[in-house]
Design a protein around this motif. Structure first.
Motif, PDB file in Angstrom:
ATOM      1  N   ILE A  14      28.288  50.599   9.510  1.00 46.40           N
ATOM      2  CA  ILE A  14      28.550  49.732  10.651  1.00 46.40           C
ATOM      3  C   ILE A  14      28.247  50.424  11.975  1.00 46.40           C
ATOM      4  CG2 ILE A  14      30.144  48.192   9.487  1.00 46.40           C
ATOM      5  CD1 ILE A  14      32.437  49.801  10.650  1.00 46.40           C
ATOM      6  N   THR A  15      27.536  51.510  11.922  1.00 48.63           N
ATOM      7  CA  THR A  15      27.122  52.217  13.119  1.00 48.63           C
ATOM      8  C   THR A  15      26.131  51.384  13.924  1.00 48.63           C
ATOM      9  OG1 THR A  15      27.449  54.386  12.154  1.00 48.63           O
ATOM     10  CG2 THR A  15      25.852  54.259  13.925  1.00 48.63           C
ATOM     11  N   VAL A  16      26.246  51.493  15.227  1.00 50.70           N
ATOM     12  CA  VAL A  16      25.252  50.916  16.129  1.00 50.70           C
ATOM     13  C   VAL A  16      24.636  52.071  16.909  1.00 50.70           C
ATOM     14  CG1 VAL A  16      24.859  49.399  18.095  1.00 50.70           C
ATOM     15  CG2 VAL A  16      26.493  48.741  16.328  1.00 50.70           C
ATOM     16  N   CYS A  17      23.320  52.217  16.814  1.00 46.77           N
ATOM     17  CA  CYS A  17      22.580  53.226  17.555  1.00 46.77           C
ATOM     18  C   CYS A  17      21.713  52.521  18.590  1.00 46.77           C
ATOM     19  CB  CYS A  17      21.650  54.010  16.636  1.00 46.77           C
ATOM     20  SG  CYS A  17      22.478  55.096  15.489  1.00 46.77           S
ATOM     21  N   VAL A  18      21.649  53.091  19.782  1.00 47.87           N
ATOM     22  CA  VAL A  18      20.822  52.526  20.841  1.00 47.87           C
ATOM     23  C   VAL A  18      19.996  53.658  21.452  1.00 47.87           C
ATOM     24  CG1 VAL A  18      20.830  51.339  23.071  1.00 47.87           C
ATOM     25  CG2 VAL A  18      22.539  50.751  21.347  1.00 47.87           C
ATOM     26  N   ALA A  19      18.720  53.390  21.658  1.00 46.05           N
ATOM     27  CA  ALA A  19      17.832  54.329  22.342  1.00 46.05           C
ATOM     28  C   ALA A  19      17.217  53.611  23.535  1.00 46.05           C
ATOM     29  CB  ALA A  19      16.727  54.811  21.403  1.00 46.05           C
ATOM     30  N   THR A 168       4.796  54.813  26.179  1.00 46.88           N
ATOM     31  CA  THR A 168       5.723  53.686  26.306  1.00 46.88           C
ATOM     32  C   THR A 168       6.730  53.964  27.410  1.00 46.88           C
ATOM     33  OG1 THR A 168       5.549  53.267  23.938  1.00 46.88           O
ATOM     34  CG2 THR A 168       7.411  52.268  25.080  1.00 46.88           C
ATOM     35  N   SER A 169       7.016  52.952  28.216  1.00 43.28           N
ATOM     36  CA  SER A 169       8.033  53.088  29.236  1.00 43.28           C
ATOM     37  C   SER A 169       8.929  51.854  29.232  1.00 43.28           C
ATOM     38  CB  SER A 169       7.382  53.254  30.609  1.00 43.28           C
ATOM     39  OG  SER A 169       8.358  53.498  31.593  1.00 43.28           O
ATOM     40  N   ASP A 170      10.143  52.013  29.688  1.00 46.09           N
ATOM     41  CA  ASP A 170      11.080  50.898  29.820  1.00 46.09           C
ATOM     42  C   ASP A 170      11.267  50.138  28.511  1.00 46.09           C
ATOM     43  OD1 ASP A 170      11.206  51.555  32.521  1.00 46.09           O
ATOM     44  OD2 ASP A 170       9.557  50.233  33.014  1.00 46.09           O
ATOM     45  N   GLN A 171      11.754  50.842  27.504  1.00 43.55           N
ATOM     46  CA  GLN A 171      11.954  50.236  26.195  1.00 43.55           C
ATOM     47  C   GLN A 171      13.374  50.487  25.713  1.00 43.55           C
ATOM     48  OE1 GLN A 171       9.119  51.540  23.275  1.00 43.55           O
ATOM     49  NE2 GLN A 171       9.664  49.934  21.849  1.00 43.55           N
ATOM     50  N   ALA A 172      13.986  49.449  25.135  1.00 42.44           N
ATOM     51  CA  ALA A 172      15.296  49.572  24.506  1.00 42.44           C
ATOM     52  C   ALA A 172      15.128  49.306  23.019  1.00 42.44           C
ATOM     53  CB  ALA A 172      16.285  48.578  25.106  1.00 42.44           C
ATOM     54  N   LEU A 173      15.706  50.174  22.199  1.00 45.11           N
ATOM     55  CA  LEU A 173      15.622  50.067  20.743  1.00 45.11           C
ATOM     56  C   LEU A 173      17.030  50.174  20.189  1.00 45.11           C
ATOM     57  CD1 LEU A 173      12.852  52.752  20.563  1.00 45.11           C
ATOM     58  CD2 LEU A 173      12.446  50.330  20.164  1.00 45.11           C
ATOM     59  N   TRP A 174      17.277  49.554  19.055  1.00 44.67           N
ATOM     60  CA  TRP A 174      18.593  49.669  18.444  1.00 44.67           C
ATOM     61  C   TRP A 174      18.455  49.629  16.940  1.00 44.67           C
ATOM     62  CZ3 TRP A 174      17.221  45.926  21.974  1.00 44.67           C
ATOM     63  CH2 TRP A 174      16.989  44.645  21.489  1.00 44.67           C
ATOM     64  N   GLY A 175      19.452  50.225  16.265  1.00 46.83           N
ATOM     65  CA  GLY A 175      19.440  50.272  14.816  1.00 46.83           C
ATOM     66  C   GLY A 175      20.849  50.380  14.270  1.00 46.83           C
ATOM     67  N   GLN A 177      23.881  48.848  12.206  1.00 46.65           N
ATOM     68  CA  GLN A 177      24.383  47.486  11.981  1.00 46.65           C
ATOM     69  C   GLN A 177      24.173  46.711  13.279  1.00 46.65           C
ATOM     70  OE1 GLN A 177      25.543  46.794   8.983  1.00 46.65           O
ATOM     71  NE2 GLN A 177      26.160  44.691   9.322  1.00 46.65           N
ATOM     72  N   ILE A 178      23.055  46.031  13.388  1.00 48.75           N
ATOM     73  CA  ILE A 178      22.594  45.511  14.677  1.00 48.75           C
ATOM     74  C   ILE A 178      22.908  44.045  14.938  1.00 48.75           C
ATOM     75  CG2 ILE A 178      20.765  47.220  14.875  1.00 48.75           C
ATOM     76  CD1 ILE A 178      18.831  45.061  13.836  1.00 48.75           C
ATOM     77  N   GLN A 179      23.619  43.382  14.057  1.00 52.22           N
ATOM     78  CA  GLN A 179      23.856  41.951  14.236  1.00 52.22           C
ATOM     79  C   GLN A 179      24.515  41.642  15.575  1.00 52.22           C
ATOM     80  OE1 GLN A 179      24.318  43.637  11.486  1.00 52.22           O
ATOM     81  NE2 GLN A 179      23.195  42.571   9.893  1.00 52.22           N
ATOM     82  N   ALA A 180      25.515  42.408  15.977  1.00 52.84           N
ATOM     83  CA  ALA A 180      26.202  42.150  17.241  1.00 52.84           C
ATOM     84  C   ALA A 180      25.249  42.333  18.423  1.00 52.84           C
ATOM     85  CB  ALA A 180      27.414  43.068  17.393  1.00 52.84           C
ATOM     86  N   LEU A 181      24.438  43.358  18.392  1.00 51.74           N
ATOM     87  CA  LEU A 181      23.470  43.580  19.476  1.00 51.74           C
ATOM     88  C   LEU A 181      22.419  42.483  19.507  1.00 51.74           C
ATOM     89  CD1 LEU A 181      22.902  47.422  19.441  1.00 51.74           C
ATOM     90  CD2 LEU A 181      23.951  46.059  21.233  1.00 51.74           C
ATOM     91  N   ASN A 182      21.946  42.065  18.339  1.00 45.99           N
ATOM     92  CA  ASN A 182      20.959  40.980  18.296  1.00 45.99           C
ATOM     93  C   ASN A 182      21.512  39.718  18.929  1.00 45.99           C
ATOM     94  OD1 ASN A 182      19.010  42.539  17.074  1.00 45.99           O
ATOM     95  ND2 ASN A 182      19.462  41.821  15.019  1.00 45.99           N
ATOM     96  N   ARG A 183      22.762  39.398  18.617  1.00 48.24           N
ATOM     97  CA  ARG A 183      23.378  38.192  19.213  1.00 48.24           C
ATOM     98  C   ARG A 183      23.501  38.346  20.721  1.00 48.24           C
ATOM     99  NH1 ARG A 183      26.802  38.708  14.735  1.00 48.24           N
ATOM    100  NH2 ARG A 183      28.430  39.582  16.044  1.00 48.24           N
ATOM    101  N   LEU A 184      23.912  39.512  21.170  1.00 52.28           N
ATOM    102  CA  LEU A 184      24.126  39.748  22.592  1.00 52.28           C
ATOM    103  C   LEU A 184      22.806  39.766  23.366  1.00 52.28           C
ATOM    104  CD1 LEU A 184      26.102  40.593  24.893  1.00 52.28           C
ATOM    105  CD2 LEU A 184      25.597  42.949  24.264  1.00 52.28           C
ATOM    106  N   LEU A 185      21.825  40.522  22.863  1.00 49.17           N
ATOM    107  CA  LEU A 185      20.594  40.738  23.609  1.00 49.17           C
ATOM    108  C   LEU A 185      19.528  39.670  23.374  1.00 49.17           C
ATOM    109  CD1 LEU A 185      20.370  44.578  23.096  1.00 49.17           C
ATOM    110  CD2 LEU A 185      21.125  43.366  25.150  1.00 49.17           C
ATOM    111  N   LEU A 186      19.504  39.101  22.195  1.00 55.37           N
ATOM    112  CA  LEU A 186      18.442  38.151  21.871  1.00 55.37           C
ATOM    113  C   LEU A 186      18.931  36.718  21.860  1.00 55.37           C
ATOM    114  CD1 LEU A 186      16.763  40.159  18.980  1.00 55.37           C
ATOM    115  CD2 LEU A 186      16.110  40.100  21.380  1.00 55.37           C
ATOM    116  N   GLY A 187      20.231  36.549  21.875  1.00 55.69           N
ATOM    117  CA  GLY A 187      20.799  35.386  21.644  1.00 55.69           C
ATOM    118  C   GLY A 187      21.075  34.157  22.134  1.00 55.69           C
TER     119      GLY A 187
END
Length: 187
Positions: A14-19, A168-175, A177-187
């Protein structure tokens, strides 16, 4: 919250990683909850321990700008990802030459080390299982960083993927358990 990232910690599913990669820096962040699981007799997995303050981001070299973060399996058999990352850091510190190295060199060594340790697990991790190890930094003579991901999914080691190139510049990546981030950022 500022935190020293001098050692890695074990992780969970259930880890959320963000780069975040911008023109001249890379930022890695991860949550701090840690759940270690083990295989149960029925073939599933069971939580064996939970910590509230795990470290999931680490430096991979004592003197070079190479960093990592991890999500997924928190241990390979009896070896925690923390211990494996420390061994990898020692090898990278001894093997990479400051005047001539590439981030891909660190990625290839990490992949080899993790494949070897994963293959030695007895019993194997229950499926579905996943392990992500993100590596970011700047190679010698390179002005801008890059990010790679080493993965083992359901027992299969995938080819490392460069997920952000030096250009690459100005990029956000995540990995993780990403469901919560997907809902927040893409949603």
């Amino acid at each position: 919250m500022a935190r020293k990232f001098n050692k890695c910690g074990t992780n969970n599913r259930i880890t959320v990683c963000v780069a975040i990669k911008v023109y001249d820096c890379i930022v890695f962040a991860a949550d701090s909850a840690v759940t270690l699981t083990r295989s149960s007799p029925n073939g599933g997995s069971t939580a064996s321990n939970v910590w509230k303050h795990g470290l999931k981001v680490c430096n991979l070299h004592r003197h070079l700008p190479i960093t990592a973060m991890t999500a997924g399996l928190g241990n390979f058999g009896s070896m925690s990802i923390n211990s494996l990352a420390k061994e990898l850091r020692a090898r990278l510190t001894n093997e990479l030459k400051k005047e001539n190295y590439a981030i891909k060199d660190a990625v290839n060594l990490a992949k080899s080390c993790f494949e070897q340790e994963f293959a030695a697990i007895n019993p194997l991790a229950a499926n579905p299982s996943s392990f992500e190890f993100w590596i970011g930094g700047c190679g010698s003579g390179v002005k801008h960083g890059e990010i790679w991901k080493v993965e083992i999914v359901d027992g299969q080691s995938l080819e490392p993927a460069q997920i952000a190139s030096p250009s690459t510049s100005d990029q956000a990546l995540w990995g993780g358990q990403i469901q919560a981030l997907n809902r927040l950022l893409l949603g």
